[in-house]
Design a protein around this motif. Structure first.
Motif, mmCIF file in Angstrom:
data_model
loop_
_atom_site.group_PDB
_atom_site.id
_atom_site.type_symbol
_atom_site.label_atom_id
_atom_site.label_comp_id
_atom_site.label_asym_id
_atom_site.label_seq_id
_atom_site.Cartn_x
_atom_site.Cartn_y
_atom_site.Cartn_z
ATOM 1 N N ALA A 12 9.733 121.767 79.250
ATOM 2 C CA ALA A 12 8.439 121.821 80.002
ATOM 3 C C ALA A 12 8.584 120.815 81.174
ATOM 4 C CB ALA A 12 7.486 121.202 78.845
ATOM 5 N N GLN A 13 9.433 119.868 81.072
ATOM 6 C CA GLN A 13 9.494 118.924 82.066
ATOM 7 C C GLN A 13 10.173 119.477 83.300
ATOM 8 O OE1 GLN A 13 11.312 115.632 80.577
ATOM 9 N NE2 GLN A 13 9.518 114.780 79.627
ATOM 10 N N GLN A 14 10.971 120.305 83.154
ATOM 11 C CA GLN A 14 11.748 121.180 84.027
ATOM 12 C C GLN A 14 10.980 122.249 84.969
ATOM 13 O OE1 GLN A 14 15.590 121.644 82.328
ATOM 14 N NE2 GLN A 14 16.213 119.542 82.414
ATOM 15 N N ALA A 15 10.301 122.760 83.983
ATOM 16 C CA ALA A 15 9.655 124.183 84.551
ATOM 17 C C ALA A 15 8.478 123.803 85.650
ATOM 18 C CB ALA A 15 8.822 124.976 83.436
ATOM 19 N N PRO A 16 8.462 124.799 86.578
ATOM 20 C CA PRO A 16 7.976 124.704 87.694
ATOM 21 C C PRO A 16 6.232 125.040 87.286
ATOM 22 C CG PRO A 16 8.831 126.668 88.039
ATOM 23 C CD PRO A 16 9.462 125.958 86.694
ATOM 24 N N TRP A 17 5.165 124.690 87.852
ATOM 25 C CA TRP A 17 3.766 125.004 87.648
ATOM 26 C C TRP A 17 3.553 126.401 87.549
ATOM 27 C CZ3 TRP A 17 -0.582 126.562 90.288
ATOM 28 C CH2 TRP A 17 -1.827 126.614 89.411
ATOM 29 N N ASN A 18 3.109 126.904 86.287
ATOM 30 C CA ASN A 18 2.959 128.408 86.307
ATOM 31 C C ASN A 18 1.152 128.497 86.225
ATOM 32 O OD1 ASN A 18 2.755 130.899 85.612
ATOM 33 N ND2 ASN A 18 4.078 130.768 83.638
ATOM 34 N N PRO A 19 0.684 128.995 87.162
ATOM 35 C CA PRO A 19 -0.882 129.401 86.924
ATOM 36 C C PRO A 19 -1.211 129.932 85.837
ATOM 37 C CG PRO A 19 0.081 130.481 89.007
ATOM 38 C CD PRO A 19 1.313 129.573 88.255
ATOM 39 N N LEU A 20 -0.300 131.093 85.371
ATOM 40 C CA LEU A 20 -0.850 131.763 84.210
ATOM 41 C C LEU A 20 -0.840 130.876 82.871
ATOM 42 C CD1 LEU A 20 1.063 135.401 84.658
ATOM 43 C CD2 LEU A 20 -1.496 134.874 85.222
ATOM 44 N N ALA A 21 0.226 129.838 82.750
ATOM 45 C CA ALA A 21 0.189 129.413 81.876
ATOM 46 C C ALA A 21 -1.086 128.144 81.790
ATOM 47 C CB ALA A 21 1.496 128.453 81.661
ATOM 48 N N ALA A 22 -1.400 127.672 82.942
ATOM 49 C CA ALA A 22 -2.645 127.053 82.807
ATOM 50 C C ALA A 22 -3.816 127.560 82.623
ATOM 51 C CB ALA A 22 -2.679 126.457 84.518
ATOM 52 N N LEU A 23 -4.022 128.942 83.211
ATOM 53 C CA LEU A 23 -5.156 129.403 82.714
ATOM 54 C C LEU A 23 -5.210 129.871 81.482
ATOM 55 C CD1 LEU A 23 -7.374 131.165 83.918
ATOM 56 C CD2 LEU A 23 -5.958 133.315 84.024
ATOM 57 N N GLU A 24 -4.171 130.045 80.837
ATOM 58 C CA GLU A 24 -3.941 130.650 79.204
ATOM 59 C C GLU A 24 -4.657 129.114 78.632
ATOM 60 O OE1 GLU A 24 -0.833 131.363 75.630
ATOM 61 O OE2 GLU A 24 -0.255 131.068 77.448
ATOM 62 N N GLN A 25 -4.169 127.837 79.016
ATOM 63 C CA GLN A 25 -4.488 126.754 78.274
ATOM 64 C C GLN A 25 -6.286 126.517 78.622
ATOM 65 O OE1 GLN A 25 -2.885 124.515 76.788
ATOM 66 N NE2 GLN A 25 -1.123 125.979 76.622
ATOM 67 N N VAL A 26 -6.840 126.687 79.870
ATOM 68 C CA VAL A 26 -8.160 126.698 80.101
ATOM 69 C C VAL A 26 -8.725 127.764 78.837
ATOM 70 C CG1 VAL A 26 -9.973 127.127 81.826
ATOM 71 C CG2 VAL A 26 -7.727 126.116 82.231
ATOM 72 N N GLY A 27 -8.260 128.794 79.039
ATOM 73 C CA GLY A 27 -8.919 129.975 77.974
ATOM 74 C C GLY A 27 -8.794 129.421 76.689
ATOM 75 N N LEU A 28 -7.727 128.748 76.408
ATOM 76 C CA LEU A 28 -7.955 128.422 74.840
ATOM 77 C C LEU A 28 -8.863 127.378 74.661
ATOM 78 C CD1 LEU A 28 -3.794 128.641 74.150
ATOM 79 C CD2 LEU A 28 -5.636 129.961 73.150
ATOM 80 N N LEU A 29 -8.964 126.353 75.524
ATOM 81 C CA LEU A 29 -9.989 125.214 75.569
ATOM 82 C C LEU A 29 -11.378 125.872 75.182
ATOM 83 C CD1 LEU A 29 -8.451 122.762 77.896
ATOM 84 C CD2 LEU A 29 -8.698 122.453 75.176
ATOM 85 N N ALA A 30 -11.573 126.949 76.261
ATOM 86 C CA ALA A 30 -12.802 127.670 76.348
ATOM 87 C C ALA A 30 -13.280 128.225 74.781
ATOM 88 C CB ALA A 30 -12.944 128.444 77.465
ATOM 89 N N LEU A 31 -12.262 129.061 74.484
ATOM 90 C CA LEU A 31 -12.627 129.420 73.174
ATOM 91 C C LEU A 31 -12.629 128.526 72.118
ATOM 92 C CD1 LEU A 31 -9.830 132.485 73.451
ATOM 93 C CD2 LEU A 31 -12.243 132.659 73.330
ATOM 94 N N GLY A 32 -11.843 127.533 72.069
ATOM 95 C CA GLY A 32 -12.154 126.352 70.931
ATOM 96 C C GLY A 32 -13.589 125.866 71.041
ATOM 97 N N ALA A 33 -14.052 125.791 72.185
ATOM 98 C CA ALA A 33 -15.441 125.105 72.476
ATOM 99 C C ALA A 33 -16.473 126.074 72.158
ATOM 100 C CB ALA A 33 -15.794 124.741 73.922
ATOM 101 N N VAL A 34 -16.317 127.445 72.285
ATOM 102 C CA VAL A 34 -17.192 128.383 71.828
ATOM 103 C C VAL A 34 -17.293 128.534 70.392
ATOM 104 C CG1 VAL A 34 -17.393 131.169 71.747
ATOM 105 C CG2 VAL A 34 -17.146 129.786 73.961
ATOM 106 N N ASP A 35 -16.033 128.493 69.661
ATOM 107 C CA ASP A 35 -15.944 128.411 68.216
ATOM 108 C C ASP A 35 -16.628 127.212 67.871
ATOM 109 O OD1 ASP A 35 -14.784 129.598 65.751
ATOM 110 O OD2 ASP A 35 -13.570 127.720 65.555
ATOM 111 N N LEU A 36 -16.530 126.226 68.066
ATOM 112 C CA LEU A 36 -17.251 124.943 67.870
ATOM 113 C C LEU A 36 -18.765 125.065 67.828
ATOM 114 C CD1 LEU A 36 -17.217 121.965 66.795
ATOM 115 C CD2 LEU A 36 -17.308 121.196 69.260
ATOM 116 N N VAL A 37 -19.321 125.589 69.134
ATOM 117 C CA VAL A 37 -20.685 125.881 69.087
ATOM 118 C C VAL A 37 -21.164 126.763 68.106
ATOM 119 C CG1 VAL A 37 -22.203 126.920 70.732
ATOM 120 C CG2 VAL A 37 -20.616 125.096 71.643
ATOM 121 N N LEU A 38 -20.360 128.111 68.022
ATOM 122 C CA LEU A 38 -20.799 129.111 67.027
ATOM 123 C C LEU A 38 -20.784 128.710 65.682
ATOM 124 C CD1 LEU A 38 -19.121 132.260 68.310
ATOM 125 C CD2 LEU A 38 -21.624 131.689 68.588
#
Length: 116
Positions: A12-38
């Motif tokens: 993880a420290q050596q890997a370059p920044w991956n926009p798809l991985a960042a997007l996946e993290q944001v999506g998981l955070l959003a899904l977690g927030a939606v689940d909490l609200v529901l």
């Protein structure tokens, strides 16, 4: 011999920044927030259904209306007080006026003799 979690940390420290991985993290955070609200909505719905099943719903609604009315009156008083003078200043002015009137009433009136 290195353990697997340490290898992943190094990768993880050596890997370059991956926009798809960042997007996946944001999506998981959003899904977690939606689940909490529901989950919160579902709990509120369950509490609401429990309240509807009660036999004293009319009394609950009447009490709620009284409370809301009282809160509205208090809020309107606060808003009106914010527009007017400070309460302590108003009381000080009234006290000063009262003491001035009392002092004026205590002094005998000087009558000017009339010349005929």
């Amino acid at each position: 011999m290195t353990g697997q979690p340490q290898d992943q940390t190094q990768q993880a420290q050596q890997a370059p920044w991956n926009p798809l991985a960042a997007l996946e993290q944001v999506g998981l955070l959003a899904l977690g927030a939606v689940d909490l609200v529901l989950d919160q909505v579902q709990q509120a719905t369950d509490r609401g259904q429990g309240a509807v099943r009660r036999s004293d719903v009319r009394e609950l609604v009447a009490d709620g209306m009284k409370d809301l009315k009282a809160r509205g009156e208090l809020a309107s008083r606060r808003a009106a007080a914010a527009d007017s003078d400070n309460y302590l200043e108003l009381m000080a002015r009234r006290s000063a006026e009262r003491s001035t009137r009392t002092a004026a009433a205590a002094q005998p009136e000087k009558t000017v003799p009339r010349h005929a």
